[in-house]
Structures are given as C-alpha cells and as structure tokens.
Scaffold this active site. Structure first.
Site, PDB file in Angstrom:
ATOM      1  N   GLU A 232      -7.134   2.891  -7.084  1.00 53.85           N
ATOM      2  CA  GLU A 232      -8.065   2.655  -5.986  1.00 53.85           C
ATOM      3  C   GLU A 232      -9.498   2.600  -6.515  1.00 53.85           C
ATOM      4  OE1 GLU A 232      -8.896   1.287  -3.472  1.00 53.85           O
ATOM      5  OE2 GLU A 232      -8.184   2.459  -1.749  1.00 53.85           O
TER       6      GLU A 232
ATOM      7  N   THR B 141      -0.705   9.800   3.127  1.00 49.59           N
ATOM      8  CA  THR B 141      -0.917  11.007   2.326  1.00 49.59           C
ATOM      9  C   THR B 141      -1.557  12.109   3.162  1.00 49.59           C
ATOM     10  OG1 THR B 141      -3.177  10.498   1.604  1.00 49.59           O
ATOM     11  CG2 THR B 141      -1.362   9.528   0.315  1.00 49.59           C
ATOM     12  N   GLU B 142      -1.594  13.309   2.593  1.00 50.87           N
ATOM     13  CA  GLU B 142      -2.221  14.441   3.284  1.00 50.87           C
ATOM     14  C   GLU B 142      -3.705  14.188   3.535  1.00 50.87           C
ATOM     15  OE1 GLU B 142      -1.354  17.962   1.050  1.00 50.87           O
ATOM     16  OE2 GLU B 142       0.805  17.878   1.506  1.00 50.87           O
ATOM     17  N   TRP B 143      -4.378  13.561   2.570  1.00 49.23           N
ATOM     18  CA  TRP B 143      -5.803  13.283   2.768  1.00 49.23           C
ATOM     19  C   TRP B 143      -6.030  12.141   3.738  1.00 49.23           C
ATOM     20  CZ3 TRP B 143      -9.226  13.871  -2.244  1.00 49.23           C
ATOM     21  CH2 TRP B 143      -9.261  15.220  -2.604  1.00 49.23           C
TER      22      TRP B 143
ATOM     23  N   ARG C 226       0.859  -1.182   0.000  1.00 46.72           N
ATOM     24  CA  ARG C 226       0.000   0.000   0.000  1.00 46.72           C
ATOM     25  C   ARG C 226       0.897   1.234   0.000  1.00 46.72           C
ATOM     26  NH1 ARG C 226      -3.649   2.652   4.849  1.00 46.72           N
ATOM     27  NH2 ARG C 226      -4.350   4.440   3.612  1.00 46.72           N
ATOM     28  N   HIS C 227       0.469   2.296  -0.676  1.00 43.82           N
ATOM     29  CA  HIS C 227       1.237   3.547  -0.702  1.00 43.82           C
ATOM     30  C   HIS C 227       1.431   4.095   0.707  1.00 43.82           C
ATOM     31  CE1 HIS C 227      -2.336   5.928   0.233  1.00 43.82           C
ATOM     32  NE2 HIS C 227      -2.993   5.154  -0.617  1.00 43.82           N
TER      33      HIS C 227
ATOM     34  N   ARG D  33       0.482   9.188  -5.394  1.00 39.71           N
ATOM     35  CA  ARG D  33       0.840   8.643  -4.088  1.00 39.71           C
ATOM     36  C   ARG D  33       1.416   7.234  -4.211  1.00 39.71           C
ATOM     37  NH1 ARG D  33      -4.841   8.761  -4.554  1.00 39.71           N
ATOM     38  NH2 ARG D  33      -6.050   6.963  -3.768  1.00 39.71           N
TER      39      ARG D  33
END
Length: 212
Positions: free
Chosen positions: A83, A13-15, A9-10, A59
């Site tokens: 995704e 992230t910011e989100w 999985r990446h 990402r």
C-alpha cells in the site's frame, strides 16, 4: 494468446473497522475479512489460476492464501505491491488525521497528485512501482492466468493505468470494497477490463461488504 489478470483488494482488517490509516503498517483480517476471502476463493474455485502474487503485508498474504485454497501454486510476495506509505499518518484514526492535517487530507481524496506528508510516498511513486511490477508479472506469465492481492490505492492506480484514467480521477467509482475483484484480459495490443471492483461473489449479502 491472451493473459488474464485478476486484481483483488485484501479482506477487511481490524484497522479498517477502527478507521485507522494502515499504509505500510499492518493489522490482521477480522473474521469477516477471512469470510470475504474464502467466499471469493469459492467463486474462483473452477477458474484456472496459474500464479498468485501478493503484497508482503500479512493482510494481503492471508487473503491470497485463502483465495488460493488447495491449489499447489505458492503465493509470491512483491514489495512493489504494498500500500502507499502514509508516513506520520500511519496508525492514526482517520478522524484525527482529518482534524490535524485538513489540507493534506483534502488533497489525498480530492487532489492526489498534490498529496504528501512527512515520510509518505506520493501517488506517482506508488503508480510507478506498482505498474512496473504488474508489467513484470505479465511478461513472466504470458498466456497464463495470474491473481494479485494488494491494497486500495494500488488497485486504483493499476486500474487507472489500464483504463487510461487521469490520476486526479482515481477516487471516482467504482468503490474498492474489501475482497472485491477486478479482471483484465490482455491480448496483442489491447487490454479489456471485464470486471472492476466486482462484488457479485457476495451474492447480494450486504453484511459481507463490511466496513472500509
């Protein structure tokens, strides 16, 4: 002859930190997300990896590049590794989604086969495209070692394919943390899951788990 498949999985992230629904939309890795990917790359430094694939979302691509390090192989992107498309949910805070769409929010987590909102994909859509892509990659790289960087739902569905896990149970453990590692060794007529959502490359440093 065996083929080794790593699925990642990446990084954070910011989100992820803001608890926003990403789906096909994107946000950059946080500094912690970069560190997570670098740490995994260091753990795999001495492993033979012949090919790198990633979702085209930045990402995932950035995570793959950081894991690859100085290896000469390119990171090949594949749309089928993106995704799940979340339609009208994308960009919304998870709390807002839960408040505005309580029935579908419940289905997403508890009855994924029944999930669907305007503009979204279904879990079955994602499983079909992702598993087809993974099998295509495996056919192309028989006897070699491949690393794929993708997203939570894709990781869950691809691992369910190898496990024989029913879709209704995909959210059962293990939890898929940012930059976690799964490893499958594939031989004639069998697939052995060696790692599933493994976090040992973080050496018990809880700060590296970050925020989902």
């Amino acid at each position: 002859m065996t083929t080794t498949l790593y699925i990642v999985r990446h990084g954070q992230t910011e989100w992820n930190v803001a608890h926003r629904m990403q789906g096909h939309q994107d946000s950059p890795l946080t500094p912690l997300g970069v560190e997570q990917a670098v740490r995994l790359g260091e753990a795999l430094r001495n492993e033979r990896i012949d090919a790198f694939y990633a979702s085209p979302s930045s990402r995932a691509c950035r995570t793959a590049e950081l894991i690859r390090g100085i290896r000469a192989a390119d990171v090949v992107t594949a749309e089928a590794l993106k995704e799940i498309g979340l339609g009208i949910w994308e960009g919304l805070a998870q709390s807002e989604v839960e408040a505005r769409f309580p029935e579908q929010f419940g289905r997403f987590w508890n009855d994924p086969e029944a999930f669907g909102v305007s503009g979204s994909e279904t879990f079955a859509d994602v499983a079909a495209r992702a598993v087809r892509q993974v099998n295509r990659i495996l056919d192309e790289h028989r006897g070699r070692s491949i690393l794929i960087v993708t997203h939570t739902v894709v990781v869950k569905l691809v691992m369910a394919y190898f496990e024989g896990r029913a879709m209704k149970d995909i959210w059962q453990p293990p939890y898929i943390h940012p930059s976690c590692l799964s490893k499958i060794v594939i031989g004639e007529g069998r697939s052995d899951i060696v790692l599933h959502g493994d976090m040992s490359h973080f050496a018990d440093e809880s700060r590296l788990l970050g925020t989902d």
